[in-house]
Enzyme design. Structure first.
Site, PDB file in Angstrom:
ATOM      1  N   CYS A 255      68.623  34.163  36.521  1.00 50.46           N
ATOM      2  CA  CYS A 255      67.851  34.786  37.592  1.00 50.46           C
ATOM      3  C   CYS A 255      66.359  34.808  37.214  1.00 50.46           C
ATOM      4  O   CYS A 255      65.792  33.762  36.912  1.00 50.46           O
ATOM      5  CB  CYS A 255      68.433  36.183  37.841  1.00 50.46           C
ATOM      6  SG  CYS A 255      67.784  37.098  39.234  1.00 50.46           S
ATOM      7  N   ILE A 256      65.731  35.963  37.188  1.00 50.01           N
ATOM      8  CA  ILE A 256      64.308  36.096  36.867  1.00 50.01           C
ATOM      9  C   ILE A 256      64.064  36.155  35.359  1.00 50.01           C
ATOM     10  O   ILE A 256      62.904  36.018  34.904  1.00 50.01           O
ATOM     11  CB  ILE A 256      63.727  37.357  37.557  1.00 50.01           C
ATOM     12  CG1 ILE A 256      62.195  37.405  37.526  1.00 50.01           C
ATOM     13  CG2 ILE A 256      64.283  38.625  36.930  1.00 50.01           C
ATOM     14  CD1 ILE A 256      61.519  36.383  38.393  1.00 50.01           C
TER      15      ILE A 256
END
Lengths: 217, 217
Positions: free
Chosen positions: A135-136
């Site tokens: 993800c991030i």
């Protein structure tokens, strides 16, 4: 049995660890025959978001205590993590990574990384052990691995641009796929940077877990 | 596409919905081709447990707002649930069911059920639509379905005894299996009443989702 350290940044996509990504990571570690231990820093969250309204409320919450909600209480302070005791490291995403593990959510490419998170990430490099970031979470990687590290957050051009500005090399990637940096023994997948359902997120995370466990000697 | 209403009792095994069970339910609904909508009552939690220490802290938290952490914000107030808009109902477990959906955690077999939860459960009976209850959630079923309803919480003799005292018929069941009450179109599975890992919990929940969707006309 391979043993993996999983870092959680709280509990809840908007101020902590993305709950689905965290559970899917633990699920696939279990299904692929690995053991795991969850860790989180014993620090106050940057802030608390009312996840129903998407607005900040006044609560003060502790990252370690909230992470314990995902881990059914079985989480240790990040200060106790010794890379020598594990075969690999994994970080699910969620805004908690961009708010509690670093300040990317506020400062973008000018961000700094929490000292404990930085130390742990580098310890796995020094031990030549693989890692998986979802993800991030790959925004952390230029700071941890240095220039030229190859990562993905999917196809978000703003975040990709920040990663490149910090010295990383962003590679676009589909939600059900992974990007592998063999030189750095590093695997990344977009997960909820792109996923609009659990099955899509699961497939990328399943592949990440499989590849990282394969890389773990 | 079949559509399922999923009731969440917060976020965290000791005072809310069991996070793993909730995510596994949504995962298998997705993988088995169903749509879902999460719901939770807009009420204050009975209390808040520090999941690291297992002790009550002074926080006041709202069940709907905390449930939104699991559902990435996509949760509606339980008061808006209309059985006519769904094909089936599912309840993951966690102490939140025994503390926020009823008072079983305090009063055992003398418990009463939250009025909204009771109304929604009965609405699915009246509509002749199937339901799946996991973990501790089957303690609700004698109140919702009446005498003779066949359910499992695994093999916990104290909880099983309370269910029988309230008029239910408890059936012992392994963690990877389900108990089906065909007459009532009702499926139950022990999940974390017995599970000591995610893979065991997943298998029972996968079977529950499969059976409930099969029963949904």
């Amino acid at each position: 049995m391979k043993k993996v350290a999983v870092l959680l940044s709280g509990c809840g996509v908007f101020d902590g660890a993305e709950v689905n990504e965290a559970v899917l990571t633990l699920l696939h570690l279990t299904k692929q025959g690995a053991a795991y231990q969850c860790f989180a820093p014993d620090i106050e969250q940057m802030h608390t978001i009312n996840h129903l309204k998407g607005e900040e409320n006044g609560d003060k919450r502790n990252v370690l205590e909230e992470a314990a909600r995902i881990a059914r209480g079985e989480v240790k302070p990040l200060s106790e993590l010794e890379a020598s005791e594990f075969d690999a490291l994994m970080l699910p995403g969620g805004f908690g990574v961009a708010k509690n593990f670093c300040d990317f959510a506020v400062n973008g490419a000018e961000m700094t990384v929490n000292e404990q998170v930085l130390k742990v990430g580098k310890a796995f490099i020094d031990a030549e052990k693989p890692a998986g970031y979802m993800c991030i979470a790959p925004v952390l990687l230029p700071h941890i691995y240095g220039n030229g590290v190859k990562v993905t957050v999917g196809n978000d051009q703003e975040v990709a641009g920040s990663i490149n500005t910090m010295g990383g090399e962003h590679v676009d990637c589909g939600v059900r796929d992974i990007v592998v940096d063999d030189k750095h023994k590093l695997v990344t997948t977009p997960a909820y940077m792109l996923a609009d359902n659990l099955a899509d997120a699961e497939e990328g995370i399943r592949k990440l877990v499989e590849k990282v466990l394969y890389m773990a000697a």
